[in-house]
Motif scaffolding. Structure first.
Motif, short mmCIF file in Angstrom:
data_model
loop_
_atom_site.label_atom_id
_atom_site.label_comp_id
_atom_site.label_asym_id
_atom_site.label_seq_id
_atom_site.Cartn_x
_atom_site.Cartn_y
_atom_site.Cartn_z
N ASP A 85 26.43 35.78 37.70
CA ASP A 85 28.00 35.63 37.95
C ASP A 85 28.48 35.69 36.42
O ASP A 85 29.47 36.62 36.30
CB ASP A 85 28.26 34.24 38.30
N GLN A 86 27.80 35.34 35.37
CA GLN A 86 28.17 35.41 34.14
C GLN A 86 28.02 36.71 33.46
O GLN A 86 28.84 37.61 32.72
CB GLN A 86 27.73 34.31 33.10
N VAL A 87 27.12 37.48 34.04
CA VAL A 87 26.77 38.69 33.31
C VAL A 87 27.70 39.86 34.20
O VAL A 87 28.27 40.60 33.41
CB VAL A 87 25.27 39.31 33.77
N GLY A 88 28.00 39.30 35.28
CA GLY A 88 28.99 40.31 36.18
C GLY A 88 28.16 40.78 37.24
O GLY A 88 27.15 41.48 37.04
N LEU A 89 28.52 40.81 38.60
CA LEU A 89 27.73 41.02 39.65
C LEU A 89 27.79 42.62 39.71
O LEU A 89 26.81 43.40 40.25
CB LEU A 89 28.36 40.65 40.91
N GLY A 90 28.63 43.39 39.21
CA GLY A 90 28.86 44.75 39.14
C GLY A 90 27.65 45.34 38.28
O GLY A 90 26.96 46.17 38.72
N GLU A 91 27.60 44.58 37.35
CA GLU A 91 26.47 45.17 36.05
C GLU A 91 25.21 44.92 36.83
O GLU A 91 24.36 45.57 36.71
CB GLU A 91 26.59 44.30 34.91
N LEU B 270 29.86 41.68 46.89
CA LEU B 270 30.85 40.89 45.98
C LEU B 270 30.79 41.82 44.86
O LEU B 270 31.88 41.71 44.07
CB LEU B 270 30.03 39.81 45.49
N ALA B 271 29.80 42.67 44.24
CA ALA B 271 30.04 43.59 42.90
C ALA B 271 31.06 44.39 43.25
O ALA B 271 32.07 44.82 42.33
CB ALA B 271 28.70 44.26 43.03
N GLN B 272 31.17 44.96 44.57
CA GLN B 272 32.20 45.85 44.96
C GLN B 272 33.79 45.38 44.88
O GLN B 272 34.80 45.89 44.26
CB GLN B 272 32.15 46.54 46.10
N GLU B 273 33.71 44.05 45.26
CA GLU B 273 35.22 43.36 45.23
C GLU B 273 35.30 42.83 43.91
O GLU B 273 36.50 42.07 43.70
CB GLU B 273 34.91 42.11 46.07
N GLY B 274 34.32 42.79 42.98
CA GLY B 274 34.61 42.07 41.72
C GLY B 274 34.59 40.49 41.66
O GLY B 274 35.31 39.69 41.13
N GLY B 275 33.62 40.18 42.97
CA GLY B 275 33.72 38.69 43.03
C GLY B 275 32.54 38.23 42.26
O GLY B 275 31.78 38.81 41.51
N THR B 276 32.27 36.86 42.83
CA THR B 276 31.22 36.11 42.22
C THR B 276 30.43 35.24 43.02
O THR B 276 31.07 35.08 44.24
CB THR B 276 31.60 34.85 41.03
#
Ligand code: NAD
Length: 702
Positions: free
Chosen positions: A653-659, A687-693
């Motif tokens: 989550d901290q790294v960012g799921l998109g990454e 979640l990565a697509q939605e910008g979620g965590t």
């Protein structure tokens, strides 16, 4: 919602905090205290005010769930409340018993007088969640207990008994009698003698050589704080208590604000919440009745059976320990006794207590003494045939309502439950080795396990000091299923061109307690070998071989054979890189037609940690784990994941799921045969697509 009871007793207003379980000081409680204080102040019949707790004590402090939300600063915030107390025109006396922690102690320090019961425990534990006491604690505590005691208390976060501090200005009175009577007596004296309103802020911190002491404290803390910024910030804040109060408070605020947004504190707060969240079972209300567990049975006195027995006798619960032969039983009992030697040497246990504990064990070769056991845990060989024999026997002998548990690591619990006529009483209790040391317990919920049995297991786990996490039935449950992926990723890196020492060093630098190859040497390479053999039998035609097989063929099973991925000198656990292993790896790569390339430390961390994250996401998605924070708790407590990173899911989550998803896709694109393994799990991809965590997604506890 909590309340503050207001009672007028002979000119003294008694304000009793009542907000179970620990009278935490959330915004509603702060508002109620402020309102009761205002009422007391405006009532001409009130000469003094007493603040007192109920239940477990005065107060456990701030409501941590408010941290990072607008509620934490909503008026009256803690600092405003303390100001109101300190500025009250009538004497405010706090009466402290039970626990008085964090904001609870800071509130007490703002009162004009303090009375405590000898057994009260006071402390400022904020450092444990990566913070410092931010409501004047670092400024007021040194003014009453002195610089040295304040540094010890604030930097360790450990509670101290009031008895030990009774000679300090923290308390005006310490009683071993009735607390309220003692506080009322003091209140009446104060009123009668028209004593002044004492304010801690007006005191000065007196200590010759204060600067030298602080420098010593800084050096000591720096050496042990590791990646955590809070302990040093605590000292900086306490140092400001040597100067004027208002400037000190300002410094405390600045340092507190910095820590509040530090990744370490965010992670530690997540862990704190996640641990509490793990005890709630989806579909099993907290009010579910539990069964009494007073007598335990353990089947098998091997590595796990011995450790499990110790867990229960350490908590004062009697254990019937069953083995197949007298020899195995004697060996098991001797191992248990030997495992206590360290504690005896350190003085944390004396001979008499040891004998008392060992006296709780009833060794047996018969099933008869298990008739009245409330819980029977099987820890025999990992063979379905042996487990079948044991569970059929238990079904015949155990009393109705007895809980039948298996410590299996990989066998199907539902199959085991079918060996009995009472599958609803069957549960998995997956302890980790050494069972008496490791905090983690995976509580395995079979398809038919009853709510009552689950609730009982969770309560019992807490009683014996374990952190329990519920897992569904699957190969490896939560932890071992993930670590298998982590191991695969580490193996791939070796095949790509890295060496065990580089992989271990990169992951240890990331914060893992031990790299995967050192861990494998500790656990024994035979464990992985057995799993690969089992898989090969289950899936004929598929190739499960690894370079580890070559090491096993050479008799390199890890520390126990003084050789594994590393070599070891006799009696030492220091891993020494071994050119023989390098040669084996190089030969194996060549046989497989692999050309080694340079592997960076970043790639090592990404592959190993994201392999965990991806499998964790599948585990959550399949409902094997109830929530992503449970996955974190498993990994933190069972596999040496660094607490300051909050667990693999929180880290992602901290790294960012998109990454994370982008990196996984990049690895998958180059992975050929393993593409499915590296493709982001659907939950992660969504979640990565939605910008979620993970933390905010459904089911997370934090
Ligand atoms: P172990 O070989 O050290 O001990 C097994 C013991 O069970 C032996 O002492 C054996 O004599 C006894 N035993 C065998 N059959 C029996 C029977 N029918 N009745 C009574 N006793 C019998 O094995 P272990 O490492 O303690 O593992 C036990 C179980 O715990 C396995 O299911 C294993 O998968 C699981 N487990 C092991 C670990 C670990 O790290 N070792 C961790 C978690 C779970």
């Amino acid at each position: 919602m909590g309340t503050v009871h207001f009672e007028l007793t002979g000119g003294v207003a008694v304000l009793r905090l009542d907000n179970p379980p620990v009278n935490s000081l959330g915004v509603e409680m702060r508002g109620l205290i402020a309102a009761s204080l205002a009422r007391a102040e405006s009532d001409p019949n009130v000469g003094a005010v007493i603040l007192i707790g109920s239940g477990k004590g005065l107060s456990g402090g701030a409501d941590i769930r408010e941290f990072g939300t607008p509620k934490a600063s909503a008026e009256p915030n803690l600092r405003t409340l303390l100001q109101l107390v300190e500025d009250c025109s009538k004497p405010v006396i706090v009466a402290i018993d039970g626990i008085c922690m964090g904001g609870g102690l800071e509130l007490s320090l703002a009162c004009h007088y303090r009375v405590a019961h000898v057994s009260a425990r006071v402390g400022l534990p904020e450092v444990k969640i990566g913070l410092l006491p931010g409501a004047g604690g670092t400024q007021r505590l040194p003014r009453v207990v002195g610089l040295e005691t304040a540094v010890n208390m604030i930097v360790s976060g450990a509670p101290v008994e009031a008895e030990k501090l009774k000679a300090t200005a923290l308390f005006d009175k310490v009683t071993d009698g009735d607390l309220l009577s003692a506080a009322l007596e003091l209140a009446r004296q104060i009123i009668a003698e028209k004593r002044p309103l004492k304010r801690v802020r007006d005191l000065r911190v007196e200590m010759p050589n204060a600067e030298a002491f602080l420098q010593f404290a800084r050096n000591t803390v720096k050496a042990v704080a590791g990646p955590y910024p809070a302990p040093l910030a605590c000292i900086e804040s306490i140092a400001a208590a040597l100067g004027p109060f208002d400037a000190g408070i300002k410094r405390e605020r600045e340092l507190f604000a910095g820590l509040m947004v530090s990744p370490e504190s965010l992670a530690l707060r997540h862990v704190f919440q996640a641990e509490r969240g793990a005890s709630h079972i989806v579909g099993v209300p907290d009010s579910t009745p539990t069964r009494p567990v007073q007598k335990i049975g353990v089947i098998g006195a091997g590595t796990m059976g011995g450790g499990i027995t110790m867990t229960f006798i350490n908590a004062g619960l009697p254990v019937v320990l069953l083995e197949t032969t007298q020899e195995a039983l004697d060996r098991g009992l001797a191992n248990i006794r030997r495992n206590y030697q360290g504690a005896l040497r350190k003085g944390t246990l004396n001979e008499a207590s040891l004998e008392k504990r060992l006296g709780l064990i009833t060794p047996t070769l018969q099933y008869e003494p298990l008739r009245d056991a409330d819980l029977i845990i099987e820890a025999v060989f990992e063979s379905l045939e042996v487990k079948k024999q044991v569970f059929e026997k238990l079904d015949g002998i155990a009393k109705p309502g007895a809980i039948l548990a298996s410590n299996t690591s990989a066998l199907n619990l539902d199959t085991i439950a079918q060996f009995t006529r009472r599958p609803s009483d069957v549960i998995g209790l997956h302890f980790f080795s050494p069972a008496n040391v490791m905090r983690l317990l995976e509580v395995v919920r079979g398809a038919k396990t009853s709510a009552e049995v689950l609730a009982t297991a969770m309560r019992l786990a807490k009683k014996v000091g374990k952190v329990a996490v519920v897992s569904g039935v699957c190969d490896g449950f939560i932890g071992n299923r993930m670590v298998a992926r982590y191991g695969n990723a580490a193996n791939d890196l070796i095949m790509a061109g890295a060496l065990p020492a580089q992989v271990d060093a990169a992951l240890e630098k990331f914060g893992m307690a031990m790299g995967p190859f050192r861990m494998s040497d500790l656990a024994g390479l035979d464990i992985g070998l057995a799993v690969r053999k089992r898989r090969a039998a289950e899936f004929p035609g598929r190739d499960f071989s690894e370079v580890a097989d070559v090491l096993c063929e050479a008799g390199r099973f890890g520390q126990k054979t003084s050789a594994g991925w590393y070599r070891y000198q006799a009696g030492s656990r220091t891993a020494i890189p071994d050119p023989e292993v390098t040669a084996m790896i190089e030969k194996y790569r060549a046989q497989k037609g692999l050309t080694p390339r340079k592997v960076s430390d970043t790639e090592i961390v990404e592959r190993c940690i994201y392999a965990l994250v991806n499998e964790g996401a599948r585990i959550v998605e399949e409902g094997i784990a109830q929530r992503s924070s449970d996955v974190d708790i498993v990994y933190l407590n069972g596999y040496g994941f660094p607490a300051y990173r909050g667990g693999p899911m929180f880290y992602a989550d901290q790294v960012g799921l998109g990454e994370v998803a982008r990196t996984l896709r990049r690895i998958a694109a180059a992975a050929k045969a393993d593409a499915a393994f590296w493709t982001p799990a659907p939950l992660l991809a969504r979640l990565a697509q939605e910008g979620g965590t993970f933390s905010e997604s459904k089911g997370s506890s934090s």
